[in-house]
Design a protein around this motif. Structure first.
Motif, PDB file in Angstrom:
ATOM      1  N   LYS A   1       0.832  -1.210   0.000  1.00  0.00           N
ATOM      2  CA  LYS A   1       0.000   0.000   0.000  1.00  0.00           C
ATOM      3  C   LYS A   1       0.861   1.253   0.000  1.00  0.00           C
ATOM      4  O   LYS A   1       0.575   2.221  -0.697  1.00  0.00           O
ATOM      5  CB  LYS A   1      -0.934   0.004   1.211  1.00  0.00           C
ATOM      6  CG  LYS A   1      -2.099  -0.936   1.103  1.00  0.00           C
ATOM      7  CD  LYS A   1      -2.984  -0.838   2.341  1.00  0.00           C
ATOM      8  CE  LYS A   1      -4.141  -1.807   2.273  1.00  0.00           C
ATOM      9  NZ  LYS A   1      -3.761  -3.190   2.543  1.00  0.00           N
TER      10      LYS A   1
ATOM     11  N   ASN B   1      -0.843   5.723  -4.787  1.00  0.00           N
ATOM     12  CA  ASN B   1      -1.798   6.309  -5.743  1.00  0.00           C
ATOM     13  C   ASN B   1      -2.683   5.253  -6.389  1.00  0.00           C
ATOM     14  O   ASN B   1      -3.884   5.471  -6.584  1.00  0.00           O
ATOM     15  CB  ASN B   1      -1.068   7.121  -6.812  1.00  0.00           C
ATOM     16  CG  ASN B   1      -0.451   8.377  -6.237  1.00  0.00           C
ATOM     17  OD1 ASN B   1      -0.963   8.957  -5.278  1.00  0.00           O
ATOM     18  ND2 ASN B   1       0.680   8.793  -6.793  1.00  0.00           N
TER      19      ASN B   1
ATOM     20  N   GLY C   1     -10.784   7.495  -0.505  1.00  0.00           N
ATOM     21  CA  GLY C   1      -9.706   6.553  -0.783  1.00  0.00           C
ATOM     22  C   GLY C   1      -8.380   6.930  -0.145  1.00  0.00           C
ATOM     23  O   GLY C   1      -7.703   6.086   0.449  1.00  0.00           O
ATOM     24  N   ALA C   2      -7.991   8.205  -0.236  1.00  0.00           N
ATOM     25  CA  ALA C   2      -6.685   8.624   0.295  1.00  0.00           C
ATOM     26  C   ALA C   2      -6.638   8.466   1.816  1.00  0.00           C
ATOM     27  O   ALA C   2      -5.632   7.992   2.363  1.00  0.00           O
ATOM     28  CB  ALA C   2      -6.391  10.069  -0.104  1.00  0.00           C
TER      29      ALA C   2
ATOM     30  N   GLN D   1      -3.440   2.341  -5.003  1.00  0.00           N
ATOM     31  CA  GLN D   1      -4.300   1.819  -3.941  1.00  0.00           C
ATOM     32  C   GLN D   1      -5.483   2.744  -3.662  1.00  0.00           C
ATOM     33  O   GLN D   1      -6.570   2.275  -3.341  1.00  0.00           O
ATOM     34  CB  GLN D   1      -3.482   1.614  -2.659  1.00  0.00           C
ATOM     35  CG  GLN D   1      -2.533   0.456  -2.716  1.00  0.00           C
ATOM     36  CD  GLN D   1      -3.271  -0.868  -2.829  1.00  0.00           C
ATOM     37  OE1 GLN D   1      -4.178  -1.151  -2.059  1.00  0.00           O
ATOM     38  NE2 GLN D   1      -2.870  -1.675  -3.792  1.00  0.00           N
ATOM     39  N   VAL D   2      -5.283   4.062  -3.773  1.00  0.00           N
ATOM     40  CA  VAL D   2      -6.363   5.027  -3.547  1.00  0.00           C
ATOM     41  C   VAL D   2      -7.519   4.753  -4.507  1.00  0.00           C
ATOM     42  O   VAL D   2      -8.691   4.909  -4.148  1.00  0.00           O
ATOM     43  CB  VAL D   2      -5.839   6.480  -3.703  1.00  0.00           C
ATOM     44  CG1 VAL D   2      -6.976   7.483  -3.791  1.00  0.00           C
ATOM     45  CG2 VAL D   2      -4.907   6.825  -2.558  1.00  0.00           C
ATOM     46  N   GLN D   3      -7.179   4.302  -5.710  1.00  0.00           N
ATOM     47  CA  GLN D   3      -8.201   4.054  -6.734  1.00  0.00           C
ATOM     48  C   GLN D   3      -8.970   2.754  -6.524  1.00  0.00           C
ATOM     49  O   GLN D   3     -10.117   2.642  -6.954  1.00  0.00           O
ATOM     50  CB  GLN D   3      -7.557   4.032  -8.130  1.00  0.00           C
ATOM     51  CG  GLN D   3      -6.788   5.280  -8.481  1.00  0.00           C
ATOM     52  CD  GLN D   3      -7.649   6.532  -8.440  1.00  0.00           C
ATOM     53  OE1 GLN D   3      -8.783   6.540  -8.903  1.00  0.00           O
ATOM     54  NE2 GLN D   3      -7.113   7.597  -7.860  1.00  0.00           N
TER      55      GLN D   3
ATOM     56  N   ASP E   1     -13.852   1.404   0.648  1.00  0.00           N
ATOM     57  CA  ASP E   1     -13.989   2.529   1.585  1.00  0.00           C
ATOM     58  C   ASP E   1     -15.267   2.346   2.396  1.00  0.00           C
ATOM     59  O   ASP E   1     -16.241   3.079   2.221  1.00  0.00           O
ATOM     60  CB  ASP E   1     -14.008   3.832   0.788  1.00  0.00           C
ATOM     61  CG  ASP E   1     -14.051   5.079   1.656  1.00  0.00           C
ATOM     62  OD1 ASP E   1     -13.703   4.980   2.846  1.00  0.00           O
ATOM     63  OD2 ASP E   1     -14.432   6.136   1.135  1.00  0.00           O
TER      64      ASP E   1
ATOM     65  N   VAL F   1      -6.567   4.638   2.689  1.00  0.00           N
ATOM     66  CA  VAL F   1      -5.240   4.051   2.469  1.00  0.00           C
ATOM     67  C   VAL F   1      -4.265   4.558   3.520  1.00  0.00           C
ATOM     68  O   VAL F   1      -3.457   3.793   4.061  1.00  0.00           O
ATOM     69  CB  VAL F   1      -4.710   4.341   1.043  1.00  0.00           C
ATOM     70  CG1 VAL F   1      -3.266   3.871   0.881  1.00  0.00           C
ATOM     71  CG2 VAL F   1      -5.581   3.682  -0.003  1.00  0.00           C
ATOM     72  N   SER F   2      -4.331   5.834   3.854  1.00  0.00           N
ATOM     73  CA  SER F   2      -3.431   6.399   4.871  1.00  0.00           C
ATOM     74  C   SER F   2      -3.633   5.728   6.223  1.00  0.00           C
ATOM     75  O   SER F   2      -2.657   5.396   6.914  1.00  0.00           O
ATOM     76  CB  SER F   2      -3.655   7.909   4.994  1.00  0.00           C
ATOM     77  OG  SER F   2      -3.326   8.554   3.796  1.00  0.00           O
TER      78      SER F   2
END
Length: 136
Positions: free
Chosen positions: A28, A33, A47-48, A35-37, A41, A51-52
């Motif tokens: 991840k 980038n 997404g960001a 993974q955000v897509q 969720d 993932v964070s």
């Protein structure tokens, strides 16, 4: 006997944390980038952010657990992440399909209960801090 328990806790901390980081966290982090897509969720955070938070629970927390620093506290985000994954993201998984996640959850809960043991960098830090406090 206590010495063997401490070595077992060290082994468990290091092995399970490395597994979580290598299989889930580092991919991840290295492909943020992408993974955000594709990340699910389930809490609607975006997404960001999702993932964070996953990277926090799958990279930073395992590093703390490996070191034995705030072990019990560091296990909590991992437990939340695994619970969300099992209960909200993949509720259709059979026990067989989710066995890796269930085993990780069981181990991180056990570490939360037991703590990191006496072979931990956190114990050295807090012992040093307490010595400073009492030496004045």
């Amino acid at each position: 006997m206590r010495n063997t328990v401490d070595w077992a806790l060290l082994f468990m901390r290091v092995s399970v944390s490395l597994m979580l980081m290598l299989v889930h966290g580092l991919p991840k982090l290295l492909h943020f980038n992408q993974q955000v897509q594709v990340i699910e969720d389930p809490l609607g955070l975006g997404g960001a952010m999702t993932v964070s938070l996953a990277i926090f629970a799958e990279v930073l927390c395992p590093l703390l657990i490996i070191l034995g620093v705030f072990t019990r506290l560091a296990c909590l985000p991992v437990i939340v992440l695994l619970s969300v994954s099992l209960l909200l993201v993949h509720p259709q998984w059979s026990l067989e399909e989710g066995q890796f996640a269930w085993l990780l959850l069981i181990i991180f809960i056990a570490l939360t209960i037991a703590g990191g043991g006496r072979i931990a960098a956190g114990r050295s830090f807090f012992a040093w801090q307490n010595n400073l406090r009492w030496s004045h």
